[in-house]
Design an enzyme around this catalytic site. Sequence first.
Site, PDB file in Angstrom:
ATOM      1  N   ARG A 248       0.840  -1.001   0.137  1.00 47.53           N
ATOM      2  CA  ARG A 248      -0.146   0.043  -0.020  1.00 47.53           C
ATOM      3  C   ARG A 248       0.976   1.216   0.075  1.00 47.53           C
ATOM      4  O   ARG A 248       1.884   1.084   0.586  1.00 47.53           O
ATOM      5  CB  ARG A 248      -0.788   0.226   1.154  1.00 47.53           C
ATOM      6  CG  ARG A 248      -1.805  -0.904   1.383  1.00 47.53           C
ATOM      7  CD  ARG A 248      -2.856  -1.252   0.244  1.00 47.53           C
ATOM      8  NE  ARG A 248      -3.847   0.098   0.386  1.00 47.53           N
ATOM      9  CZ  ARG A 248      -4.756   0.208  -0.524  1.00 47.53           C
ATOM     10  NH1 ARG A 248      -4.848  -0.219  -1.743  1.00 47.53           N
ATOM     11  NH2 ARG A 248      -5.502   1.457  -0.142  1.00 47.53           N
ATOM     12  N   ARG A 279      -6.381   9.876   7.573  1.00 46.61           N
ATOM     13  CA  ARG A 279      -6.331  10.813   8.966  1.00 46.61           C
ATOM     14  C   ARG A 279      -5.581  12.101   8.665  1.00 46.61           C
ATOM     15  O   ARG A 279      -5.066  12.317   7.473  1.00 46.61           O
ATOM     16  CB  ARG A 279      -5.526  10.060   9.853  1.00 46.61           C
ATOM     17  CG  ARG A 279      -4.228   9.451   9.364  1.00 46.61           C
ATOM     18  CD  ARG A 279      -3.366   8.611  10.504  1.00 46.61           C
ATOM     19  NE  ARG A 279      -2.318   8.036   9.855  1.00 46.61           N
ATOM     20  CZ  ARG A 279      -1.230   7.056  10.508  1.00 46.61           C
ATOM     21  NH1 ARG A 279      -1.998   6.464  11.753  1.00 46.61           N
ATOM     22  NH2 ARG A 279      -0.402   6.757  10.051  1.00 46.61           N
ATOM     23  N   TYR A 347       6.209  -5.037   8.037  1.00 48.01           N
ATOM     24  CA  TYR A 347       6.070  -3.905   8.741  1.00 48.01           C
ATOM     25  C   TYR A 347       6.522  -3.692   9.858  1.00 48.01           C
ATOM     26  O   TYR A 347       6.403  -4.164  10.763  1.00 48.01           O
ATOM     27  CB  TYR A 347       4.355  -3.440   8.929  1.00 48.01           C
ATOM     28  CG  TYR A 347       4.324  -2.219   9.328  1.00 48.01           C
ATOM     29  CD1 TYR A 347       3.870  -1.291   8.630  1.00 48.01           C
ATOM     30  CD2 TYR A 347       4.472  -2.082  10.858  1.00 48.01           C
ATOM     31  CE1 TYR A 347       3.719   0.080   9.091  1.00 48.01           C
ATOM     32  CE2 TYR A 347       4.053  -0.660  11.295  1.00 48.01           C
ATOM     33  CZ  TYR A 347       3.775   0.326  10.518  1.00 48.01           C
ATOM     34  OH  TYR A 347       3.567   1.549  11.019  1.00 48.01           O
TER      35      TYR A 347
HETATM   36  P1  FAD Z   1      13.593   3.129   4.706  1.00 49.44           P
HETATM   37  O1  FAD Z   1      13.262   4.075   5.636  1.00 49.44           O
HETATM   38  O2  FAD Z   1      12.319   2.609   3.893  1.00 49.44           O
HETATM   39  O3  FAD Z   1      14.760   3.289   4.062  1.00 49.44           O
HETATM   40  C1  FAD Z   1      15.372   2.519   3.203  1.00 49.44           C
HETATM   41  C2  FAD Z   1      15.939   3.721   2.375  1.00 49.44           C
HETATM   42  O4  FAD Z   1      16.437   2.893   0.996  1.00 49.44           O
HETATM   43  C3  FAD Z   1      15.250   4.716   1.783  1.00 49.44           C
HETATM   44  O5  FAD Z   1      15.834   5.886   1.753  1.00 49.44           O
HETATM   45  C4  FAD Z   1      15.107   4.406   0.139  1.00 49.44           C
HETATM   46  O6  FAD Z   1      15.042   5.500  -0.653  1.00 49.44           O
HETATM   47  C5  FAD Z   1      16.514   3.533  -0.160  1.00 49.44           C
HETATM   48  N1  FAD Z   1      16.541   2.703  -1.144  1.00 49.44           N
HETATM   49  C6  FAD Z   1      15.771   1.952  -1.679  1.00 49.44           C
HETATM   50  N2  FAD Z   1      16.168   1.148  -2.649  1.00 49.44           N
HETATM   51  C7  FAD Z   1      17.348   1.742  -3.060  1.00 49.44           C
HETATM   52  C8  FAD Z   1      18.061   1.664  -4.132  1.00 49.44           C
HETATM   53  N3  FAD Z   1      17.784   0.712  -5.133  1.00 49.44           N
HETATM   54  N4  FAD Z   1      19.267   2.478  -4.084  1.00 49.44           N
HETATM   55  C9  FAD Z   1      19.577   3.130  -3.208  1.00 49.44           C
HETATM   56  N5  FAD Z   1      18.787   3.712  -2.237  1.00 49.44           N
HETATM   57  C10 FAD Z   1      17.489   2.906  -2.129  1.00 49.44           C
HETATM   58  N6  FAD Z   1       7.905   3.113  13.277  1.00 49.44           N
HETATM   59  C11 FAD Z   1       7.469   3.457  14.246  1.00 49.44           C
HETATM   60  O7  FAD Z   1       8.418   2.858  15.474  1.00 49.44           O
HETATM   61  N7  FAD Z   1       6.655   4.490  14.788  1.00 49.44           N
HETATM   62  C12 FAD Z   1       5.790   5.091  14.059  1.00 49.44           C
HETATM   63  O8  FAD Z   1       4.933   5.906  14.489  1.00 49.44           O
HETATM   64  C13 FAD Z   1       5.853   4.574  12.756  1.00 49.44           C
HETATM   65  N8  FAD Z   1       4.974   5.293  11.690  1.00 49.44           N
HETATM   66  C14 FAD Z   1       5.027   4.783  10.640  1.00 49.44           C
HETATM   67  C15 FAD Z   1       4.105   5.534   9.503  1.00 49.44           C
HETATM   68  C16 FAD Z   1       4.184   5.191   8.080  1.00 49.44           C
HETATM   69  C17 FAD Z   1       3.399   5.794   7.222  1.00 49.44           C
HETATM   70  C18 FAD Z   1       5.017   4.114   7.599  1.00 49.44           C
HETATM   71  C19 FAD Z   1       5.185   3.942   6.241  1.00 49.44           C
HETATM   72  C20 FAD Z   1       6.113   3.743   8.640  1.00 49.44           C
HETATM   73  C21 FAD Z   1       5.871   3.907   9.876  1.00 49.44           C
HETATM   74  N9  FAD Z   1       7.091   3.291  10.854  1.00 49.44           N
HETATM   75  C22 FAD Z   1       6.933   3.810  12.263  1.00 49.44           C
HETATM   76  C23 FAD Z   1       7.879   2.329  10.436  1.00 49.44           C
HETATM   77  C24 FAD Z   1       9.330   3.148   9.914  1.00 49.44           C
HETATM   78  O9  FAD Z   1       8.980   4.117   9.134  1.00 49.44           O
HETATM   79  C25 FAD Z   1      10.343   2.173   9.589  1.00 49.44           C
HETATM   80  O10 FAD Z   1      10.484   1.111  10.790  1.00 49.44           O
HETATM   81  C26 FAD Z   1      11.694   2.600   9.243  1.00 49.44           C
HETATM   82  O11 FAD Z   1      11.632   3.837   8.460  1.00 49.44           O
HETATM   83  C27 FAD Z   1      12.496   1.486   8.594  1.00 49.44           C
HETATM   84  O12 FAD Z   1      13.588   1.992   8.251  1.00 49.44           O
HETATM   85  P2  FAD Z   1      14.467   1.249   7.114  1.00 49.44           P
HETATM   86  O13 FAD Z   1      15.927   1.767   6.912  1.00 49.44           O
HETATM   87  O14 FAD Z   1      14.482  -0.193   7.122  1.00 49.44           O
HETATM   88  O15 FAD Z   1      13.729   1.556   5.763  1.00 49.44           O
HETATM   89  N1  UDP Z   2      -7.629   0.969  12.851  1.00 51.52           N
HETATM   90  C1  UDP Z   2      -8.873   1.073  12.695  1.00 51.52           C
HETATM   91  N2  UDP Z   2      -9.248   2.192  13.072  1.00 51.52           N
HETATM   92  C2  UDP Z   2      -8.499   3.373  13.612  1.00 51.52           C
HETATM   93  C3  UDP Z   2      -7.152   3.001  13.888  1.00 51.52           C
HETATM   94  C4  UDP Z   2      -6.534   1.694  13.309  1.00 51.52           C
HETATM   95  O1  UDP Z   2      -9.677   0.228  12.321  1.00 51.52           O
HETATM   96  O2  UDP Z   2      -9.130   4.461  14.084  1.00 51.52           O
HETATM   97  C5  UDP Z   2      -6.943  -0.577  12.455  1.00 51.52           C
HETATM   98  C6  UDP Z   2      -6.907  -0.557  10.938  1.00 51.52           C
HETATM   99  O3  UDP Z   2      -7.166  -1.884  10.227  1.00 51.52           O
HETATM  100  C7  UDP Z   2      -5.050  -0.421  10.910  1.00 51.52           C
HETATM  101  C8  UDP Z   2      -4.871  -1.080  12.126  1.00 51.52           C
HETATM  102  O4  UDP Z   2      -5.784  -0.885  13.147  1.00 51.52           O
HETATM  103  O5  UDP Z   2      -4.614  -0.833   9.625  1.00 51.52           O
HETATM  104  C9  UDP Z   2      -3.379  -0.609  12.780  1.00 51.52           C
HETATM  105  O6  UDP Z   2      -3.419   0.666  13.046  1.00 51.52           O
HETATM  106  P1  UDP Z   2      -2.317   1.402  13.256  1.00 51.52           P
HETATM  107  O7  UDP Z   2      -2.434   2.780  13.869  1.00 51.52           O
HETATM  108  O8  UDP Z   2      -1.191   0.481  13.992  1.00 51.52           O
HETATM  109  O9  UDP Z   2      -1.795   1.801  11.855  1.00 51.52           O
HETATM  110  P2  UDP Z   2      -0.726   2.812  11.345  1.00 51.52           P
HETATM  111  O10 UDP Z   2      -0.428   3.763  12.421  1.00 51.52           O
HETATM  112  O11 UDP Z   2       0.478   1.756  11.115  1.00 51.52           O
HETATM  113  O12 UDP Z   2      -1.165   3.401   9.966  1.00 51.52           O
END
Ligand code: FAD
Ligand code: UDP
Length: 365
Positions: A248, A279, A347
């Site tokens: 996603r 959100r 994730y």
């Molecule tokens: P990434 O941060 O994805 O780093 C990988 C890097 O590799 C990127 O910069 C990418 O550009 C680079 N790359 C990829 N392919 C190549 C290539 N071929 N050549 C050169 N570079 C490349 N975690 C929490 O603990 N708390 C949170 O509240 C939280 N919220 C999140 C919300 C969202 C919307 C998302 C998506 C994730 C969230 N996470 C959260 C998870 C967190 O983002 C990850 O745990 C963390 O960023 C992972 O680090 P990484 O180095 O594995 O990956």
């Molecule tokens: N979720 C929901 N309602 C909310 C918040 C979360 O149904 O208001 C569900 C939804 O399926 C989501 C899952 O709980 O994918 C995990 O939520 P989380 O907040 O951990 O998602 P993230 O912050 O990783 O997007």
Amino acid sequence: MKYDYLIAGAGLFGAVFAHEAKKKGKTCLVVEKREHIAGNIYTEEVHGIQVHRYGAHIFHTSDKKVWEYVNQFAEFNQYINSPIARYRDELYNLPFNMNTFSKMWGIVTPEEARKIIADQIADLQITEPQNLEEQALSLVGRDVYEKLIKGYTEKQWGRDCRDLPAFIIKRLPLRFTYDNNYFNDRYQGIPMGGYTRIVEKLLEGTEVRLNTDYLAHRGELDGLADKVIYTGMIDQFYDYCLGVLEYRSVRFETEELEQENYQGNAVVNYTEREVPYTRIIEHKHFEFGEQPTTIISREYSSEWKKGDEPYYPVNNEKNDSLYGEYKAKAENESRVIFGGRLGSYRYYDMDKVIASALELCEREL
Ligand code: FAD
Ligand code: UDP
């Protein structure tokens, strides 16, 4: 060879590895395809506000070793995540707890809440939940499911709740106490000065080439180092030869508003299906900011296609089995080690990424 390690990706995983390798006297070259370091935890300061460019990031962990590790690079504030769920004009506290139930049903005690939930699902006979809908219903009953889970989840995942695995919803705490803390972890906070600063410190003294896609320059880059630490998408590494893993993606619509306080909370989830975004994040509230303006981001979830940023792996049976095939190939590589959330198609929260990078360091360095 000029370097001991070539690290593809300047995200948290690659940066922790580079830092530890340097401490052990190894040399690393980091290549990053984006125009900045820090991967998805990248934050940038705009008018005094740290903006989380790739979605809100709250650091939380129960792992003392990881907490102490990350505190070497930043001081954390006392932020506790307590999102609000908005369903039409009704507001509820998250995660699901006595505040939520009391507002939903006008009740007071845990016993009353448990009874309502039990009554609402009595005729369903769910013994072992087979999908997210059954899991949610059995945990919180029909009203909470219909108002706070169904619409949000279907927007977030683009799939019916009956076609999603139960474990997704188990990430959220469910409590029969009046406690709005979204996490059960022992340690929690936001790094003062932003996440990018942490990664800058981790990469201090290591050569980083931005705007450099490892896969596009593989031939030349492979010749520079003994080993490769690859933190990009595992299926892309193999040119999708066995098939494409699904993700996603998220589109962020960010704007600065000429007002001090837009929504009174860092995170407000819009749980009804009809509102197109999932959100709204108001970044200043992560840091108790008092700036005269504010910055908000609306999050729109979409199906990932090649070229988009991959955010959430879709860990269903089909994808997990395909990942298994790629993993088997990866294990036969003698020079390449896969890591991070894209390399392992999981994730992973930040604490898990740090823990797994430190484990790799112990094995490898
Ligand atoms: P990434 O941060 O994805 O780093 C990988 C890097 O590799 C990127 O910069 C990418 O550009 C680079 N790359 C990829 N392919 C190549 C290539 N071929 N050549 C050169 N570079 C490349 N975690 C929490 O603990 N708390 C949170 O509240 C939280 N919220 C999140 C919300 C969202 C919307 C998302 C998506 C994730 C969230 N996470 C959260 C998870 C967190 O983002 C990850 O745990 C963390 O960023 C992972 O680090 P990484 O180095 O594995 O990956
Ligand atoms: N979720 C929901 N309602 C909310 C918040 C979360 O149904 O208001 C569900 C939804 O399926 C989501 C899952 O709980 O994918 C995990 O939520 P989380 O907040 O951990 O998602 P993230 O912050 O990783 O997007």
